[in-house]
Design a protein around this motif. Structure first.
Motif, PDB file in Angstrom:
ATOM      1  N   ILE A 167       0.843  -1.202   0.000  1.00 30.32           N
ATOM      2  CA  ILE A 167       0.000   0.000   0.000  1.00 30.32           C
ATOM      3  C   ILE A 167       0.871   1.241   0.000  1.00 30.32           C
ATOM      4  O   ILE A 167       0.660   2.178  -0.785  1.00 30.32           O
ATOM      5  CB  ILE A 167      -0.947  -0.009   1.212  1.00 30.32           C
ATOM      6  N   LEU A 168       1.884   1.273   0.875  1.00 33.60           N
ATOM      7  CA  LEU A 168       2.756   2.450   0.953  1.00 33.60           C
ATOM      8  C   LEU A 168       3.543   2.649  -0.337  1.00 33.60           C
ATOM      9  O   LEU A 168       3.807   3.786  -0.735  1.00 33.60           O
ATOM     10  CB  LEU A 168       3.714   2.300   2.140  1.00 33.60           C
ATOM     11  N   GLN A 169       3.901   1.552  -1.004  1.00 33.13           N
ATOM     12  CA  GLN A 169       4.666   1.661  -2.243  1.00 33.13           C
ATOM     13  C   GLN A 169       3.861   2.338  -3.346  1.00 33.13           C
ATOM     14  O   GLN A 169       4.442   2.889  -4.286  1.00 33.13           O
ATOM     15  CB  GLN A 169       5.119   0.269  -2.709  1.00 33.13           C
ATOM     16  N   LYS A 170       2.550   2.309  -3.233  1.00 32.39           N
ATOM     17  CA  LYS A 170       1.698   2.933  -4.253  1.00 32.39           C
ATOM     18  C   LYS A 170       1.635   4.445  -4.118  1.00 32.39           C
ATOM     19  O   LYS A 170       1.154   5.139  -5.006  1.00 32.39           O
ATOM     20  CB  LYS A 170       0.283   2.345  -4.177  1.00 32.39           C
ATOM     21  N   LEU A 171       2.117   4.962  -2.974  1.00 34.31           N
ATOM     22  CA  LEU A 171       2.111   6.405  -2.753  1.00 34.31           C
ATOM     23  C   LEU A 171       3.243   7.067  -3.531  1.00 34.31           C
ATOM     24  O   LEU A 171       4.287   6.444  -3.789  1.00 34.31           O
ATOM     25  CB  LEU A 171       2.291   6.715  -1.268  1.00 34.31           C
ATOM     26  N   GLU A 225       7.277  11.265  -1.998  1.00 33.90           N
ATOM     27  CA  GLU A 225       7.192  12.264  -0.935  1.00 33.90           C
ATOM     28  C   GLU A 225       6.118  11.893   0.078  1.00 33.90           C
ATOM     29  O   GLU A 225       6.306  12.035   1.291  1.00 33.90           O
ATOM     30  CB  GLU A 225       6.880  13.644  -1.525  1.00 33.90           C
ATOM     31  N   ALA A 226       4.985  11.390  -0.411  1.00 31.48           N
ATOM     32  CA  ALA A 226       3.895  11.006   0.486  1.00 31.48           C
ATOM     33  C   ALA A 226       4.280   9.786   1.315  1.00 31.48           C
ATOM     34  O   ALA A 226       3.939   9.697   2.503  1.00 31.48           O
ATOM     35  CB  ALA A 226       2.627  10.715  -0.321  1.00 31.48           C
ATOM     36  N   LYS A 227       4.986   8.838   0.705  1.00 35.49           N
ATOM     37  CA  LYS A 227       5.426   7.644   1.434  1.00 35.49           C
ATOM     38  C   LYS A 227       6.374   8.030   2.563  1.00 35.49           C
ATOM     39  O   LYS A 227       6.241   7.561   3.701  1.00 35.49           O
ATOM     40  CB  LYS A 227       6.095   6.671   0.471  1.00 35.49           C
ATOM     41  N   GLU A 230      -9.917   8.073  -6.067  1.00 39.36           N
ATOM     42  CA  GLU A 230      -8.850   7.924  -7.050  1.00 39.36           C
ATOM     43  C   GLU A 230      -8.724   9.193  -7.892  1.00 39.36           C
ATOM     44  O   GLU A 230      -7.617   9.671  -8.174  1.00 39.36           O
ATOM     45  CB  GLU A 230      -9.126   6.722  -7.949  1.00 39.36           C
ATOM     46  N   SER A 231      -9.869   9.742  -8.309  1.00 43.74           N
ATOM     47  CA  SER A 231      -9.854  10.967  -9.107  1.00 43.74           C
ATOM     48  C   SER A 231      -9.214  12.108  -8.337  1.00 43.74           C
ATOM     49  O   SER A 231      -8.385  12.854  -8.869  1.00 43.74           O
ATOM     50  CB  SER A 231     -11.288  11.347  -9.504  1.00 43.74           C
ATOM     51  N   ALA A 232      -9.608  12.252  -7.062  1.00 48.16           N
ATOM     52  CA  ALA A 232      -9.065  13.335  -6.242  1.00 48.16           C
ATOM     53  C   ALA A 232      -7.558  13.197  -6.072  1.00 48.16           C
ATOM     54  O   ALA A 232      -6.807  14.169  -6.199  1.00 48.16           O
ATOM     55  CB  ALA A 232      -9.756  13.347  -4.886  1.00 48.16           C
ATOM     56  N   LEU A 233      -7.089  11.974  -5.790  1.00 53.73           N
ATOM     57  CA  LEU A 233      -5.659  11.764  -5.590  1.00 53.73           C
ATOM     58  C   LEU A 233      -4.868  12.071  -6.865  1.00 53.73           C
ATOM     59  O   LEU A 233      -3.813  12.696  -6.823  1.00 53.73           O
ATOM     60  CB  LEU A 233      -5.405  10.322  -5.152  1.00 53.73           C
ATOM     61  N   ARG A 234      -5.396  11.639  -7.993  1.00 54.87           N
ATOM     62  CA  ARG A 234      -4.699  11.895  -9.254  1.00 54.87           C
ATOM     63  C   ARG A 234      -4.644  13.387  -9.555  1.00 54.87           C
ATOM     64  O   ARG A 234      -3.610  13.916  -9.961  1.00 54.87           O
ATOM     65  CB  ARG A 234      -5.388  11.150 -10.402  1.00 54.87           C
TER      66      ARG A 234
END
Length: 256
Positions: free
Chosen positions: A13-17, A20-22, A119-123
Motif C-alpha cells: 500500500i505504501l509503495q503505491k504512494l 514524498e507522500a510515502k 482515485e480521481s481526487a488523488l490523481r
C-alpha cells in the motif's frame, strides 16, 4: 496468498504512494498516525456525496491556484469556448464551481465504481497532467450543455458536418435526445407522419441552468465528458462547427 493485515500488504500500500507522500507517512509519530487513520475511516464510511463535499473543501483552494498557473491550457480552453460562442469565463469562482462539480460528478460515477471519487481526487491533486483533466472536463461539459440546448434539427445539421458522424451521434446526440424524451423536454409525437415531424424537430429545449447541469451529469460519465474536451483541445477540428449553418432559421429544413 498474503493476508490483508500481513506487513507485506501494508508495504505494498505504501509503495503505491508518491515518494514524498510515502516518506511523510512513514515519518509520522504515532499520535499523528491516529489522525490519518481516523480520516481514512471517516472517508471510507461516508457516502459518495459527502466525500465529494469534503474533497471540495479540502482541496479546492490549492487546486485553483495550480489551475490558474497553467496559462497554456487555460488559454486553449478559452479559445475553444470563444470558437463555440460559449460565454463562460474561467474566473477563479468558475474554476472552484467546476472543481466541486467534478467531485460531485465523480461521486455519481462511484455508485458503479466505489473508489473512483477518491482515485480521481488523488490523481488530480498529485499530478499536473491530471489537473489538466479539470480543464478538459470544463470544456467538455460546456460543449455538452451547448448540445443539450440545441433542437434536434440543429443536432442533425451539426452531425452532418462531422467526419465521423456515426460515432458523434452514438456518443453524444442519442444520449441527449433520450434524456430529452425521458424528461419530457422534447416529446416526439407521430414521428412517422410527415407534417407532424416539424413540431418537435424544430423545438428548442427549455431547461434551467440548474436542471441542465443535473441532466448532463446524469447522462454522461466524467470520462466521456473529459475525453470530449480533450479531443477538442488536442485537435481544433475534432468537432466541425459552423454556427451560421447550424442555427439558421429555415423551417423547410425540417423536411430535408
Amino acid at each position: 496468498m498474503t493476508h490483508p493485515l500481513h506487513p507485506d500488504s501494508i508495504e505494498n500500500i505504501l509503495q503505491k504512494l508518491p515518494p514524498e507522500a510515502k516518506s511523510w507517512a512513514e515519518s509520522l509519530p504515532w499520535n499523528h498516525r491516529r489522525y490519518v487513520l481516523s480520516l481514512c475511516h471517516l472517508l471510507c464510511a461516508a457516502t459518495p456525496e459527502v466525500r465529494a463535499e469534503f474533497l471540495d473543501e479540502y482541496t479546492a483552494n490549492g487546486l485553483i491556484s495550480k489551475l490558474v498557473e497553467n496559462e497554456e491550457i487555460r488559454q486553449k480552453v478559452t479559445l475553444n469556448l470563444d470558437r463555440f460562442q460559449i460565454k463562460t469565463e474561467l474566473t477563479e469562482t468558475a474554476l472552484r464551481n467546476y472543481i466541486r462539480q467534478f467531485y460531485i460528478h465523480s461521486a455519481q460515477d462511484s455508485r458503479i465504481k466505489p473508489d473512483l471519487i477518491l482515485e480521481s481526487a488523488l490523481r488530480v491533486v498529485a499530478s499536473t497532467e491530471e489537473r489538466n483533466h479539470i480543464y478538459n472536463y470544463i470544456l467538455g461539459f460546456e460543449l455538452i450543455k451547448l448540445l443539450f440546448r440545441m433542437s434536434w434539427l440543429q443536432h442533425e445539421r451539426l452531425y452532418r458536418l462531422q467526419r465521423n458522424q456515426e460515432e458523434f451521434i452514438a456518443l453524444y446526440l442519442k444520449p441527449i435526445q433520450q434524456t430529452h424524451r425521458l424528461n419530457q423536454i422534447i416529446v416526439p409525437r407521430d414521428e412517422n407522419l410527415f407534417f407532424a415531424r416539424r413540431d418537435y424537430f424544430v423545438q428548442l429545449p427549455e431547461i434551467s441552468d440548474k436542471k441542465l447541469t443535473e441532466l448532463a451529469i446524469a447522462t454522461f460519465t466524467t470520462d466521456i465528458i473529459s475525453n470530449f474536451g480533450f479531443s477538442v483541445i488536442r485537435h481544433p477540428d475534432a468537432i466541425v462547427y459552423d454556427p451560421d449553418y447550424i442555427f439558421q432559421v429555415d423551417m423547410e429544413a425540417a423536411f430535408d
